[in-house]
Write a protein that holds these residues in place. Structure first.
Motif, short mmCIF file in Angstrom:
data_model
loop_
_atom_site.label_atom_id
_atom_site.label_comp_id
_atom_site.label_asym_id
_atom_site.label_seq_id
_atom_site.Cartn_x
_atom_site.Cartn_y
_atom_site.Cartn_z
N LYS A 193 -8.99 -9.17 24.83
CA LYS A 193 -9.35 -7.87 23.92
C LYS A 193 -8.25 -7.03 22.99
N ASN A 194 -8.02 -6.97 21.82
CA ASN A 194 -7.24 -6.30 21.10
C ASN A 194 -5.88 -6.32 21.79
N HIS A 195 -5.16 -6.87 22.48
CA HIS A 195 -4.10 -7.32 23.33
C HIS A 195 -2.78 -6.92 22.41
N GLU A 196 -2.82 -6.99 21.41
CA GLU A 196 -1.59 -6.86 20.29
C GLU A 196 -1.64 -5.25 20.51
N LYS A 197 -2.99 -4.45 20.59
CA LYS A 197 -2.41 -2.92 19.92
C LYS A 197 -2.15 -2.68 21.59
N ILE A 198 -3.23 -3.12 22.80
CA ILE A 198 -2.17 -2.70 24.14
C ILE A 198 -0.82 -2.92 23.82
N LEU A 199 -0.46 -3.60 23.39
CA LEU A 199 1.31 -3.85 23.59
C LEU A 199 2.14 -2.44 22.32
N GLU A 200 1.46 -2.63 21.34
CA GLU A 200 1.71 -1.98 20.78
C GLU A 200 1.87 -0.06 21.19
N TYR A 201 0.30 0.15 21.06
CA TYR A 201 -0.04 1.94 21.58
C TYR A 201 0.70 2.04 22.83
N TYR A 202 0.73 0.82 23.86
CA TYR A 202 0.13 1.68 25.45
C TYR A 202 2.26 1.08 26.24
N GLY A 203 1.94 -0.44 26.32
CA GLY A 203 2.99 -0.98 26.85
C GLY A 203 2.95 -1.69 28.16
N VAL A 204 2.88 -3.00 28.88
CA VAL A 204 2.59 -2.95 30.30
C VAL A 204 3.62 -3.34 30.78
N LEU A 205 3.17 -2.93 32.34
CA LEU A 205 4.25 -3.29 33.10
C LEU A 205 3.38 -3.86 34.12
N VAL A 206 4.56 -5.29 34.40
CA VAL A 206 3.70 -6.15 35.23
C VAL A 206 4.99 -6.15 36.48
N TYR A 207 3.63 -5.72 37.65
CA TYR A 207 4.39 -6.87 38.65
C TYR A 207 3.84 -7.92 39.02
N PRO A 208 5.72 -8.91 40.40
CA PRO A 208 5.53 -10.37 40.04
C PRO A 208 4.51 -10.72 41.63
N ARG A 209 4.14 -12.06 40.69
CA ARG A 209 3.06 -13.09 41.50
C ARG A 209 3.28 -14.08 41.44
N GLU A 210 2.99 -14.72 42.89
CA GLU A 210 4.31 -15.75 43.18
C GLU A 210 3.51 -17.70 42.50
N GLY A 211 4.89 -17.51 41.55
CA GLY A 211 4.44 -19.70 40.48
C GLY A 211 3.19 -19.23 39.61
N THR A 212 3.93 -18.18 39.17
CA THR A 212 3.26 -18.34 37.47
C THR A 212 4.65 -18.42 36.62
N PRO A 213 3.85 -19.23 35.44
CA PRO A 213 5.55 -19.34 34.93
C PRO A 213 5.34 -18.48 33.84
N LYS A 214 7.17 -18.90 33.21
CA LYS A 214 7.11 -18.33 32.87
C LYS A 214 6.31 -17.80 31.15
N THR A 215 5.57 -16.56 30.46
CA THR A 215 5.12 -16.57 28.55
C THR A 215 5.91 -16.02 27.90
N GLU A 216 5.62 -16.64 26.41
CA GLU A 216 5.95 -15.36 25.80
C GLU A 216 6.04 -14.31 26.11
N PHE A 217 5.48 -13.41 25.89
CA PHE A 217 4.42 -11.97 27.16
C PHE A 217 5.97 -11.34 27.89
N HIS A 218 6.62 -12.53 28.37
CA HIS A 218 8.18 -12.35 29.94
C HIS A 218 9.57 -11.33 28.89
N SER A 219 9.36 -11.55 27.86
CA SER A 219 10.47 -10.85 26.45
C SER A 219 9.66 -10.24 25.53
#
Length: 190
Positions: free
Chosen positions: A116-142
């Motif tokens: 829900k409202n993932h664009e607003k999460i990115l715009e106002y807060y940002g995301v720190l990502v910790y690794p998980r094995e075997g996860t394919p790259k997405t547009e969010f990685h960049s």
């Protein structure tokens, strides 16, 4: 203050959660990581969850003495199920001088566009990502508001721990000792 919000059921909290949170707290510009105990994750069955106060108590015991880690019950008073953007909006109003980011496992990036409202999460807060094995790259990685953090790959699940408890097998070293004592004394997950 910069706070990383680590949302989860923590059913139960285990060493994988703790190692991840502590690694990120120690190796980022965050002042603290807060474990946000979710009463009901919209993507999980409610019936398998211990009561939120019991899960909160386990987290509190698990992080005792670590000034970089904290626990929050902020979602307990919000409408259920809880959505991350609603919690972020509420917590930002409650702590207007704090800066918040969310912590998620890399596997969540594959379906982050459905949040829900993932664009607003990115715009106002940002995301720190910790690794998980075997996860394919997405547009969010960049994405400029997504930062991948180096942390140990830990394949420990709360489901595995609950299954061990039901089979009356040891959970030693999978959860902190105080959490193990609480689980056994209250007969959680049996």
């Amino acid at each position: 203050m910069k706070i990383g919000l680590y949302f989860g059921s923590f059913n139960p909290i285990h060493v994988g959660h703790l190692i991840t949170a502590n690694t990120i707290a120690e190796n980022s510009d965050l002042d603290q990581v807060w474990f946000v105990v979710s009463p009901h994750n919209p993507h999980k069955k409610k019936s398998s969850l211990l009561h939120e106060f019991d899960r909160y108590d386990m987290v509190r015991l698990a992080i005792a003495g670590n000034e970089k880690l904290n626990v929050s019950d902020i979602e307990f008073s919000l409408p259920k199920p809880s959505y991350t953007i609603d919690t972020l909006t509420y917590i930002q109003e409650k702590y207007p001088n704090y800066q918040f980011q969310i912590l998620i496992g890399e596997d969540n990036l594959t379906h982050f566009h459905k949040w829900k409202n993932h664009e607003k999460i990115l715009e106002y807060y940002g995301v720190l990502v910790y690794p998980r094995e075997g996860t394919p790259k997405t547009e969010f990685h960049s994405h400029p508001k997504v930062k991948c953090i180096e942390a140990p790959l830990l394949n420990i699940s709360a489901t595995y721990i609950r299954n061990l408890i039901q089979e009356q097998k040891s959970i030693r070293y999978l959860v902190p000792q105080d959490v193990e004592v609480l689980i056994h004394s209250k007969k959680f997950y049996l």
